[in-house]
Every structure is written in structure tokens, then in C-alpha cells.
Scaffold this active site. Structure first.
Site, PDB file in Angstrom:
ATOM      1  N   GLU A 192       0.818  -1.225   0.000  1.00 44.88           N
ATOM      2  CA  GLU A 192       0.000   0.000   0.000  1.00 44.88           C
ATOM      3  C   GLU A 192       0.848   1.270   0.000  1.00 44.88           C
ATOM      4  O   GLU A 192       0.645   2.176   0.820  1.00 44.88           O
ATOM      5  CB  GLU A 192      -0.953  -0.020   1.204  1.00 44.88           C
ATOM      6  CG  GLU A 192      -1.989  -1.121   1.116  1.00 44.88           C
ATOM      7  CD  GLU A 192      -3.022  -1.098   2.235  1.00 44.88           C
ATOM      8  OE1 GLU A 192      -4.037  -1.811   2.106  1.00 44.88           O
ATOM      9  OE2 GLU A 192      -2.830  -0.368   3.227  1.00 44.88           O
ATOM     10  N   GLU A 249      -5.459  -8.446  -0.537  1.00 42.25           N
ATOM     11  CA  GLU A 249      -6.203  -8.102   0.683  1.00 42.25           C
ATOM     12  C   GLU A 249      -7.662  -7.901   0.292  1.00 42.25           C
ATOM     13  O   GLU A 249      -7.969  -7.055  -0.551  1.00 42.25           O
ATOM     14  CB  GLU A 249      -5.661  -6.829   1.353  1.00 42.25           C
ATOM     15  CG  GLU A 249      -4.317  -7.003   2.041  1.00 42.25           C
ATOM     16  CD  GLU A 249      -3.932  -5.802   2.894  1.00 42.25           C
ATOM     17  OE1 GLU A 249      -4.845  -5.124   3.419  1.00 42.25           O
ATOM     18  OE2 GLU A 249      -2.718  -5.546   3.021  1.00 42.25           O
TER      19      GLU A 249
END
Length: 504
Positions: free
Chosen positions: A173, A292
Site C-alpha cells: 500500500e 487483501e
């Protein structure tokens, strides 16, 4: 009661169902590692301190590849802390989750746990506060058989054979301002490319995942993917997607249609990747690692996360969402979306596995139990084999505030040519009436129903908790198969799976 008509025909194949689609995610976060998978004082602990009751549930869940050690945790992680004699490992302050990391469970211990669970290791490297050299060092430690200082260090630490990690994530991320060392798409693309090239010089056989946007809601979504892939297209195999869903302000209709957003997300990333490839004149195809995904009530995080300079707890209770039947129905629909894009989603990781937004919960010294979301994952992982198959759906629509007008039914099927086994996964998103299904399965040939399960409850808010760990379980779904037409009825807010086998 209204009707829905479905057609299942293996000629409408989407793509191979790759086992990595049923992956998981374990992060050093909250009680995931400590008090979750590892609790030496528990009556069910083995000689390494791992809870065997949790291992049994992980095996039942059917998790293939597990991404580790983060997540946000990885951007402050020094991998060297997690190897060598435990007594000599440092205690570190984890800034991502404002906790103390003891490093009692490190790379070797976690790999041992994976061996017991029957899952493969997917490693993330720190490109937040560290860089190319540290990633190459970890790869050498993990994958080189011997003959170098780092590979010999692994051998001396008790692992003679390499870990042989096949899939590596280039950070986590990196577009998120919450991420240690977060950076622009241009800066991240450059370091990701350099790191990928260096890692491939050491081990050309590995697969690499570059960071996509942290979510489709990010202001840089789309542009981030394009810029990062312009730097890394020739260096990587997959780009990551992350998505979490929750019910907002009691809007159950929109929540039940969350998979529509996942579909659009996947298709947008695929289109962006293919655009970059076309602009480069490349025949190569970049796939997706949806590493995710889950239902997660993110709005609750700030209420429980410690923040004080003198408060760095070990394994605090963080992100321990309790999931309802409705949550599990949405969850099952997200799995339908992943299967429906099996041609491009090469890998996926349920975030996470134990205690932290997890299908498995534990109590220190007490039981381990299945949350409602456990069941769609376990059943889909067990039954989905062969190729994913597009299902033709004729059904009513519903209006939602977030996603517009969407079908009340979603479905996908799988079919294995060799064994003749097939499976159908479907969801009823409606809130107020049952649906009667007529499903044409004549394209499968002569088949019979082997098993049929439905997940629903008269109370869609029902949960499994420490006080009642068996409140919610799948029920046997009554079906009738005659002349190639399968008939069944689903109540509102329901997910179902039906397995077939070829006769004769």
C-alpha cells in the site's frame, strides 16, 4: 415469491481456477500471531507453542498460500530481527499498529507453522523504510541453497533446505499516507523496478507482485496503476488490489451488493494494465493479486488503537470484528466475484485469518471457533475445481444508493473436465422475499447433486461468539433435479453452494 432462472454450461468458461485464489494473509497485528496461532501455555499447544485447534481450523478452511508478515507492519519491519536465537532477537516498536513486537515468532517459526497448515509462503518485502539491498538479502537468505554467508546463516539457524518462496510482494500500500515511507507513484515505480530487477538477477524463477492502489477510493486510483506499471511492466507478474467492505449507516441493500464494486474494481485495473501493455506494444499480460480483501468495519479502528508514547502493548485486541450472517453473505459474494474473474485474478489473500478481521477466533486459554465468514470460504475452497464458468442469470433487479441498479442474484460455477465434478455458487441479495430458482444444468451432462448448502438465518444479524460458538452454521439446502433442471428456494440474504458429479 419471485423466480430466477439460471443456465450453467461449461462451454462458457472464464479461466482456470488457480489454487492461489484461496490464499490468506497473516500480519503481525493485534492477537493474530500471539494468542492466535501461537499460545505456548494453551492446553492445545504443540511443542512449538502453536495451537493445534487453530491449525485444524486453518486446514479445514483450505487456505493455499499465505501472505506474510504484512500489511502495514512490513513497512517498518527489519527481517533480520525475526531470525536467529529467540533470546537474542530485539523487541521493536511497531509504528503501524502502535504495539511492541517481540519477534518470538519469526520467519523460521512461521514457515514451520505453514508446513503444519499445509500452506505455501508468500513474502512481502519492506520498500517503505528499506530498499533494494535488504530485499535481495532476504531473498538470498530464503531461497539460495547454500554457499553464501546469508544462506549459511539460514542453515545455521536450523533450516538446511531453502524456504523456496515463489511469490514476493514489493512493499505494501505504498500510495497510502498511513504507510511508513509512502511515496508517489513515480518514486515507488522506480524503486519497485530496481528491486524487481535485482531480485530476478538472484532468482529469475520467482513471481513478483507490484503495489496497486490501496483501494478504488484513493484519489490517485487508475493513475497510480498506470504510472507504476509504466516503470515495472517488464519486471513483474502481478499488480495488487485491496478492497474492504462494510455496511454504512444501515444501508443493507448497498452492502449486499458490494461485489458489484469489486467487479468494477477488477475490471478497471485489468483495463489499465492492458492499456499500458498495448502502449508498450507488449504481448505480456499482467495479472491481479487481490492480496487483501474482506468485510472490515474500518470506522471502528481509531476507537481501539493505542496512541500514547508510553503505551506499546504486546498483542492488544485490535480489529476483532464479529461477523453476522449478512456479513458472510456479502463475503461469499466477494468470492463469487473472484471466481468470475479467474482469467485475470491469479492470486488472492483473505485478510486476515485469526482474530484480526478473521474467519477464526480464539480466546486465550479457551476455545477456537468459526465465524460466519468461515463457511463460504471453506466450502468454496473445497468445491471449486477446474475452470470457472460464467452463469447466465435471468432475475429481477434491486436499486441501491451506492451501486445503482444491480441484479438481485449473482452466481458463478466451476467444472472439472477430468473428474466431471461441478459446483454452483449463488447469492440472493434481496432483503424481503424468498426466491425460487430454476437452474438449467443440462450442459453438464447427466449429473446428480452430491451436496447442497445454504448460509442464512431468520436473523441476518446473528453471529457466532464466545458465548455461543455454534449459533450460525450452513444448513442443508433442499434441491430437486429432474430432466436437467435443478429447483431450489433461497430465503432473502442467503448464500448457497451446490456440488454435482457426473453419472456414469
Amino acid at each position: 415469491m419471485t423466480a430466477a432462472r439460471l443456465t450453467v454450461d461449461p462451454r462458457f468458461a472464464i479461466g482456470e481456477v488457480r489454487r492461489r485464489l484461496f490464499g490468506g494473509f497473516v500480519e503481525h497485528l493485534g492477537r493474530h500471531i500471539y494468542d492466535g496461532i501461537h499460545e505456548p501455555g494453551h492446553p492445545a499447544a504443540d511443542e512449538q507453542g502453536f495451537r493445534t485447534d487453530v491449525l485444524d481450523l486453518v486446514r479445514e478452511l483450505g487456505v493455499s498460500t499465505i501472505r506474510y508478515p504484512g500489511g502495514n507492519f512490513v513497512s517498518g519491519f527489519r527481517w533480520e530481527d525475526s531470525v536467529g536465537p529467540r533470546a537474542q532477537r530485539p523487541r521493536r516498536l511497531d509504528l503501524a499498529w502502535h504495539s511492541t513486537e517481540t519477534n518470538e515468532v519469526g520467519l523460521h517459526e512461521f514457515a514451520d507453522w505453514l508446513d503444519k497448515a499445509g500452506s505455501d509462503l508468500m513474502l512481502a518485502v519492506n520498500l517503505g523504510t528499506r530498499g533494494t539491498l535488504e530485499a535481495i538479502d532476504l531473498l538470498e537468505y530464503a531461497n539460495v541453497p547454500g554457499g553464501s554467508t546469508l544462506s549459511q546463516q539460514r542453515i545455521d539457524n536450523g533450516r538446511a533446505a531453502p524456504f523456496d518462496v515463489r511469490v514476493w510482494c514489493l512493499g505494501n500500500e505504498m500510495d497510502g499516507p498511513w504507510q511508513l515511507g509512502h511515496r508517489s507513484a513515480d518514486d515507488y515505480g522506480k524503486i519497485a523496478s530496481r528491486t524487481a530487477k535485482g531480485m530476478r538477477q538472484l532468482d529469475p524463477s520467482i513471481e513478483l507482485v507490484v503495489c496497486g492502489s490501496s483501494g478504488a477510493q484513493m484519489p490517485t486510483f487508475g493513475a497510480w496503476e498506470r504510472i507504476v506499471l509504466e516503470h515495472t511492466y517488464d519486471d513483474v507478474d502481478m499488480i495488487s488490489c485491496h478492497a474492504y467492505y462494510q455496511e454504512h449507516d444501515g444501508d443493507a441493500a448497498s452492502f449486499l451488493a458490494s461485489a458489484v464494486d469489486m467487479d468494477r474494481f477488477i475490471e478497471a485495473v485489468v483495463a489499465t494494465a492492458d492499456h499500458v501493455g498495448a502502449a508498450r506494444g507488449s504481448a505480456k499480460r499482467i495479472d491481479i493479486s487481490f492480496d487483501e480483501w474482506n468485510v472490515w468495519y474500518i470506522d471502528r479502528v481509531d476507537a481501539v488503537k493505542p496512541t500514547a508514547i508510553d503505551d506499546w502493548p504486546i498483542a492488544p485486541r485490535l480489529l476483532e470484528d464479529v461477523y453476522s450472517v449478512m456479513d458472510a453473505v456479502v463475503f461469499g459474494n466477494l468470492m463469487i466475484s473472484l471466481l468470475a474473474h479467474a482469467d485475470r485474478v491469479a492470486s488472492a489473500s483473505l485478510a486476515q485469518l485469526v482474530n484480526v478481521i478473521a474467519p477464526i477466533m480464539t480466546e486465550p486459554g479457551g476455545p477456537a471457533w468459526r465465524q460466519t465468514t468461515f463457511f463460504p470460504f471453506a466450502l468454496t475452497s473445497r468445491l471449486a475445481r477446474g475452470r470457472a464458468v460464467r452463469v447466465q442469470v435471468e432475475a429481477a433487479t434491486i436499486d441501491t444508493a451506492r451501486h445503482g441498479t444491480v441484479p438481485i442474484v449473482d452466481a458463478v460455477a466451476t467444472h472439472d473436465d477430468v473428474s466431471g465434478a461441478s459446483a454452483l455458487f449463488l447469492v440472493h441479495r434481496g432483503l424481503d422475499r424468498a426466491l425460487e430458482f430454476e437452474i438449467d444444468v443440462r450442459g453438464l451432462g447427466e449429473v446428480e447433486v452430491v451436496e447442497a448448502h445454504a448460509l442464512h438465518d431468520d436473523d441476518p444479524r446473528a453471529c457466532n461468539t464466545l458465548d455461543d460458538t455454534e449459533r450460525v452454521r450452513p444448513r442443508v439446502l433442499e434441491t430437486r433435479l429432474a430432466d436437467g433442471i435443478l429447483s431450489l428456494t433461497l430465503p432473502p440474504v442467503a448464500w448457497a453452494a451446490v456440488a454435482f458429479r457426473r453419472v456414469g
